[in-house]
Design an enzyme around this catalytic site. Structure first.
Site, short mmCIF file in Angstrom:
data_model
loop_
_atom_site.label_atom_id
_atom_site.label_comp_id
_atom_site.label_asym_id
_atom_site.label_seq_id
_atom_site.Cartn_x
_atom_site.Cartn_y
_atom_site.Cartn_z
N THR A 141 0.84 -1.19 0.00
CA THR A 141 0.00 0.00 0.00
C THR A 141 0.87 1.24 0.00
O THR A 141 1.90 1.28 0.68
CB THR A 141 -0.97 0.08 1.21
OG1 THR A 141 -1.54 1.39 1.24
CG2 THR A 141 -0.30 -0.19 2.54
N ASP A 143 -0.03 3.78 1.39
CA ASP A 143 -0.35 4.46 2.65
C ASP A 143 0.64 4.14 3.77
O ASP A 143 0.67 4.83 4.78
CB ASP A 143 -1.76 4.06 3.13
CG ASP A 143 -2.83 4.40 2.12
OD1 ASP A 143 -2.56 5.20 1.21
OD2 ASP A 143 -3.94 3.85 2.23
N ARG A 178 0.18 33.06 -3.34
CA ARG A 178 -1.10 32.45 -2.97
C ARG A 178 -0.93 31.49 -1.78
O ARG A 178 0.17 31.06 -1.47
CB ARG A 178 -1.65 31.63 -4.14
CG ARG A 178 -2.27 32.48 -5.22
CD ARG A 178 -2.64 31.63 -6.41
NE ARG A 178 -3.42 32.41 -7.36
CZ ARG A 178 -3.53 32.13 -8.64
NH1 ARG A 178 -2.90 31.08 -9.15
NH2 ARG A 178 -4.27 32.87 -9.43
N GLY A 186 -4.05 8.66 1.66
CA GLY A 186 -3.48 7.99 2.83
C GLY A 186 -4.51 7.46 3.81
O GLY A 186 -4.16 6.94 4.85
N ARG A 187 -5.80 7.67 3.48
CA ARG A 187 -6.89 7.24 4.37
C ARG A 187 -6.68 7.79 5.78
O ARG A 187 -6.36 8.96 5.93
CB ARG A 187 -7.01 5.72 4.42
CG ARG A 187 -7.45 5.11 3.13
CD ARG A 187 -7.69 3.63 3.33
NE ARG A 187 -7.74 2.94 2.07
CZ ARG A 187 -8.83 2.82 1.33
NH1 ARG A 187 -9.97 3.32 1.74
NH2 ARG A 187 -8.79 2.19 0.19
N HIS A 312 -4.94 10.30 -7.39
CA HIS A 312 -4.26 9.10 -7.91
C HIS A 312 -2.92 9.40 -8.57
O HIS A 312 -2.18 8.47 -8.89
CB HIS A 312 -5.17 8.37 -8.90
CG HIS A 312 -6.40 7.81 -8.24
ND1 HIS A 312 -7.51 8.57 -8.01
CD2 HIS A 312 -6.64 6.59 -7.72
CE1 HIS A 312 -8.42 7.82 -7.40
NE2 HIS A 312 -7.92 6.62 -7.20
N THR A 313 -2.60 10.68 -8.78
CA THR A 313 -1.32 10.98 -9.45
C THR A 313 -0.14 10.44 -8.64
O THR A 313 0.90 10.14 -9.20
CB THR A 313 -1.11 12.50 -9.65
OG1 THR A 313 -1.06 13.14 -8.37
CG2 THR A 313 -2.20 13.11 -10.50
N ARG A 315 -0.05 7.65 -6.97
CA ARG A 315 -0.06 6.19 -6.93
C ARG A 315 0.37 5.61 -8.28
O ARG A 315 0.48 4.41 -8.45
CB ARG A 315 -1.49 5.77 -6.61
CG ARG A 315 -1.63 4.46 -5.93
CD ARG A 315 -3.02 4.31 -5.42
NE ARG A 315 -3.92 3.79 -6.42
CZ ARG A 315 -5.21 3.58 -6.21
NH1 ARG A 315 -5.73 3.87 -5.03
NH2 ARG A 315 -5.99 3.10 -7.14
O1 F6P Z 1 -5.16 2.65 0.06
C1 F6P Z 1 -4.56 3.26 -1.01
C2 F6P Z 1 -5.36 4.44 -1.49
O2 F6P Z 1 -4.66 5.04 -2.55
C3 F6P Z 1 -5.75 5.45 -0.41
O3 F6P Z 1 -4.70 6.33 -0.09
C4 F6P Z 1 -6.94 6.10 -1.06
O4 F6P Z 1 -7.82 6.65 -0.10
C5 F6P Z 1 -7.61 4.97 -1.78
O5 F6P Z 1 -6.60 4.00 -2.02
C6 F6P Z 1 -8.25 5.36 -3.08
O6 F6P Z 1 -8.85 4.23 -3.62
P1 F6P Z 1 -9.57 4.17 -5.03
O7 F6P Z 1 -8.50 4.14 -6.08
O8 F6P Z 1 -10.35 2.91 -4.98
O9 F6P Z 1 -10.39 5.42 -5.13
#
Ligand code: F6P
Length: 390
Positions: A141, A143, A178, A186-187, A312-313, A315
């Protein structure tokens, strides 16, 4: 003994998944074993969507981002988790675990390596606990919120991406003078925000582990910063950060009780404040603060607030070198456990070494411990910048 090893990737994707797969393939190939890829996580496992992986067609797979096996958030225990009666819940989980374990024969696999976060590995742990299934877990993960491992692979790749963007945002914030509120994934763990925030010199850092006071931690800090001559400000804000209850009731004008009541609830029925889209809320609230605007004006500073959701950028893309090596090592060790027929374990990083822990232990959550030295670093780096200007 030669094995046929099933492997799946579940949950959100993450840089380094393919590196783990390549590690498994290297070890399996060397031992004369076969690897069967199960597509789309537990969905593919339940529906028997498989293909044999041929390493000769996958040169340098460890360098490529994402997962060639695809992924999904399918959790076979989803319905069981909703059941309130503990005995009924337990029975349903046991039945499901046994049904899932019987898939091994249908798929023709001797063992399964599941690569995923707490959700995916929780399913694997229950299969082992209730049905004796031959499973191994690999923690994944961005996170970094899994206990038992110093780092999850993907975390440092995501930190680098978040840091690059925050560095870039700093240049435009400086040009326009600004305030930027940057929301980071990161939940309910603040690792990504705290580490990328410190590494890029963010001026205010908000994370779930430390509920914030809007007046004290944001408005007052901006006031002190602008009085000290700072002309631009970066607020790094975790998607899971929340205000204190006191601050929520006292300082917020855009969040009504009705809005809070409508939020999705956690398993105890509490509203999930993290679903508020906090960076937007902070921008709206700051825009309502005429007292702060006045001070900015007195100090001859612009008052313009923007929010950016990194989403998502951070990840996406190729894994960092650290995550490639970590992924390969975890993959090789996971395959080795299968060859040794040692099951119900999770591989993890402890210091310099790859070790193992019982799967059920490894899926526990890990937020930032309140005694972490990162907090002192965060406090110093944010405070000294404006206090030293006085
Ligand atoms: O657990 C990894 C994560 O990228 C979190 O940080 C985020 O809240 C979640 O997954 C987003 O998930 P999804 O791609 O299903 O929206």
């Amino acid at each position: 003994m030669k094995k046929t090893i099933g492997v799946l990737t579940g949950g959100g994707d993450c840089p380094g998944l393919n590196s783990v797969l390549y590690g498994i393939l290297l070890k399996a190939m060397d031992a004369g074993s076969k690897v069967v890829g199960i597509e789309k996580g537990w969905k593919g496992f339940l529906e028997n969507i498989t293909r044999e992986l041929d390493i000769s067609k996958l040169d340098d797979l460890h360098t490529i981002g994402g997962t060639i096996l695809y992924t999904s958030r399918t959790n076979p225990y989803k319905n069981a988790k909703k059941i309130k009666d503990p005995a009924k819940k337990q029975k349903m989980i046991e039945e499901m675990a046994k049904k899932m374990a019987s898939q091994f024969n249908i798929m023709g696999i001797d063992a399964l390596i599941a690569i995923g976060g707490d959700d995916t590995l929780g399913v694997a742990a229950a299969m082992h606990q209730y049905a004796g299934a031959k499973v191994i877990g690999v923690p994944k993960t961005i996170d970094n919120d899994l206990s038992s491992t110093d780092y999850t692979f993907g975390f440092w790749s995501a930190i680098q991406l978040a840091s690059n963007t925050m560095d870039n945002i700093t240049t435009t914030a400086r040009s326009h003078q600004r305030i930027f509120v940057v929301q980071v994934m990161g939940r309910d763990a603040g690792w990504l925000t705290l580490v990328s925030g410190i590494s890029t010199g963010a001026d205010i850092i908000l994370i779930p582990e430390r509920p914030f006071d809007f007046n004290k931690d944001i408005v007052n800090v901006l006031r002190e910063r602008v009085k000290a001559g700072c002309k631009y400000h970066i607020i790094a804000c975790s998607e899971g950060a929340v205000p204190t209850v006191e601050s929520l009731q006292r300082d917020f004008q855009t969040i009504s009780q009705v809005k809070i009541d409508k939020l999705p609830k956690d398993e105890f029925g509490n509203p999930l404040l993290s679903k508020l889209n906090l960076s937007k809320v902070i921008v709206e609230e700051l825009n309502l603060r005429n007292d702060l605007k006045d001070i900015f004006q007195e100090c001859n500073a612009e008052f313009e607030v923007r929010d950016v959701v990194l989403g998502h950028t951070i990840r996406a893309g190729t894994p960092s070198s650290f995550d490639r090596i970590l992924g390969l090592r975890l993959g090789i060790h996971a395959a080795q456990l299968v060859l040794e027929e040692r099951y119900g374990l999770m591989v993890c990083l402890r210091g310099e070494n790859i070790q193992t822990v019982p799967l059920a232990e490894g899926t526990q959550k890990k937020t930032i411990p309140l005694n972490s030295d990162l907090f002192e670093l965060c406090n110093l780096i944010t405070k000294v910048k404006y206090e030293s200007r006085r």
